[in-house]
Enzyme design. Structure first.
Site, PDB file in Angstrom:
ATOM      1  N   SER A  56      18.139  14.029  -8.936  1.00 39.71           N
ATOM      2  CA  SER A  56      17.228  14.589  -7.931  1.00 39.71           C
ATOM      3  C   SER A  56      17.767  15.807  -7.187  1.00 39.71           C
ATOM      4  O   SER A  56      17.036  16.409  -6.407  1.00 39.71           O
ATOM      5  CB  SER A  56      16.839  13.512  -6.915  1.00 39.71           C
ATOM      6  OG  SER A  56      15.869  12.656  -7.460  1.00 39.71           O
ATOM      7  N   LYS A  59      15.691  18.834  -7.327  1.00 38.71           N
ATOM      8  CA  LYS A  59      14.598  19.079  -6.389  1.00 38.71           C
ATOM      9  C   LYS A  59      14.889  20.268  -5.469  1.00 38.71           C
ATOM     10  O   LYS A  59      13.959  20.832  -4.873  1.00 38.71           O
ATOM     11  CB  LYS A  59      14.315  17.828  -5.559  1.00 38.71           C
ATOM     12  CG  LYS A  59      13.644  16.676  -6.343  1.00 38.71           C
ATOM     13  CD  LYS A  59      13.371  15.481  -5.449  1.00 38.71           C
ATOM     14  CE  LYS A  59      12.519  14.406  -6.116  1.00 38.71           C
ATOM     15  NZ  LYS A  59      13.277  13.562  -7.046  1.00 38.71           N
ATOM     16  N   SER A 114      13.097  11.512  -1.506  1.00 37.32           N
ATOM     17  CA  SER A 114      13.249  11.943  -2.897  1.00 37.32           C
ATOM     18  C   SER A 114      12.039  11.537  -3.722  1.00 37.32           C
ATOM     19  O   SER A 114      12.153  11.140  -4.889  1.00 37.32           O
ATOM     20  CB  SER A 114      14.537  11.377  -3.504  1.00 37.32           C
ATOM     21  OG  SER A 114      15.017  12.184  -4.547  1.00 37.32           O
TER      22      SER A 114
END
Length: 353
Positions: A56, A59, A114
């Site tokens: 993640s 991101k 997340s």
């Protein structure tokens, strides 16, 4: 490995300059980078350009790409189609089809929880997942992040999806120049709107940041001066973490990828140690490279490296341990990464942390 940012960043193993303090003991991450966000100087690194699954932390590139593209005043009533394509077990903030969400709430869902569901809704507002992935790949190229190959907007494991500690540090440093990114990544807790699914479920509910070095939850003490960043986890990537902190007029950015020590919260332990080391090294240590690639003569790459990884062609040439050599990594990492192949995706996956 790539030599973008300087010759030493393409060399395997730990790289520190003259005048640097001793590195912290017990660093087990496969790759890490410590840099001065203000000057762009890389103060120390281990395997800076080794292409690894980012989880993640990718991101951050999603935010660098989509934050300027989707108006902050916009809202969206979510359809089931918006949430299609999310990976099994994806982390989610709790978006409900039929609910109407403001863009700032969606970004809080991305940064605090997340939430892959929030990513997919914002991607829909940006023209769809396919367009967003292409936009992210283009943005990575603009930032000089040549180790990054984007396959999903949220960092969920996908064949060929890789980044590096160098590139993730670039993404965080770029993000800190955007007021929205900086606000969201530094938010420890917030209220998130409820959905339309019946009485009591339409009420706002509290969310806290999964970056426990910021939120101070579950036994991890907050780091003094922490601005924030992004954490991630999948079974394929292990733990990944990028953080920025300020002290005595300096801003240090650090990325840690996949600690091999299995102690609880090891990624935060190594991050804390490297932030402390960075503040001790800044202004004293000779840099080993730079995030400002023009200052290092542009984007030179090692022969056989990852020059084509950002083309979106699906090639992963140069990625994985073959591009680095096991001798620089150590027997323990070889045992973890070996076996059935480094970039073969595991069938059983867990969501983003």
């Amino acid at each position: 490995m790539s030599k973008v940012g300087g010759e030493r960043l393409g060399s395997p193993g730990d790289q520190v300059g003259a005048g640097a303090p001793n590195l912290p003991a017990g660093l087990s991450a496969l790759s890490w980078v410590v840099a001065d966000a203000d000057t762009g100087q890389v103060l120390g690194a281990r395997n800076a350009h080794w292409q690894l699954p980012p989880a993640s932390t990718l991101k951050m590139l999603f935010a660098d790409t989509v934050l300027p593209a989707v108006p902050h005043t916009a809202s969206r009533t979510v359809t089931p189609e918006d949430l299609k394509g999310m990976g099994d077990g994806s982390s989610a903030v709790g978006i409900v089809p039929g609910g109407t969400y403001q863009v700032p709430d969606l970004w809080r869902g991305v940064f605090l929880r997340s939430g892959n569901d929030a990513v997919h809704v914002l991607a829909a507002m940006n023209g769809g997942v396919e367009k967003t992935v292409a936009d992210m790949q283009r943005r990575a190229t603009e930032l000089g992040a040549g180790d990054t190959s984007v396959r999903s907007p949220d960092g969920y494991d996908a064949p060929g999806q890789v980044s590096s500690a160098y590139d993730l540090t670039l993404f965080l440093r770029q993000g800190l120049t955007d007021a929205g990114f900086k606000e969201y990544c530094s938010t420890a807790s917030a209220q998130f709107p409820g959905g339309p699914a019946g009485p009591g479920r339409d009420k706002p509910f509290g969310i806290s940041n999964t970056n426990r070095m910021l939120s101070g939850t579950d036994g991890v003490a907050p780091y003094p001066g922490l601005i924030g960043g992004k954490n991630g986890y999948t079974t394929n990537a292990g733990n990944t973490l990028s953080e920025a902190a300020q002290r005595d007029g300096h801003t240090i950015v650090v990325t840690v990828m996949n600690p091999q020590d299995t102690h609880r919260d090891q990624v935060y332990t190594e991050m804390r140690a490297l932030l402390d080391w960075g503040f001790a090294a800044v202004g004293k240590a000779t840099p080993v490279g730079t995030l400002d690639q023009a200052a290092a003569g542009g984007g030179a790459r090692a022969k056989g490296g990852a020059a084509g990884a950002s083309s979106g062609s699906g090639s992963t040439s140069g990625s994985g341990p073959g591009a680095l050599g096991w001798s620089a990594i150590g027997v323990g990492a070889a045992a973890v990464a070996g076996g059935s192949g480094w970039l073969l995706m595991r069938r059983r996956r867990r969501g983003q942390a």
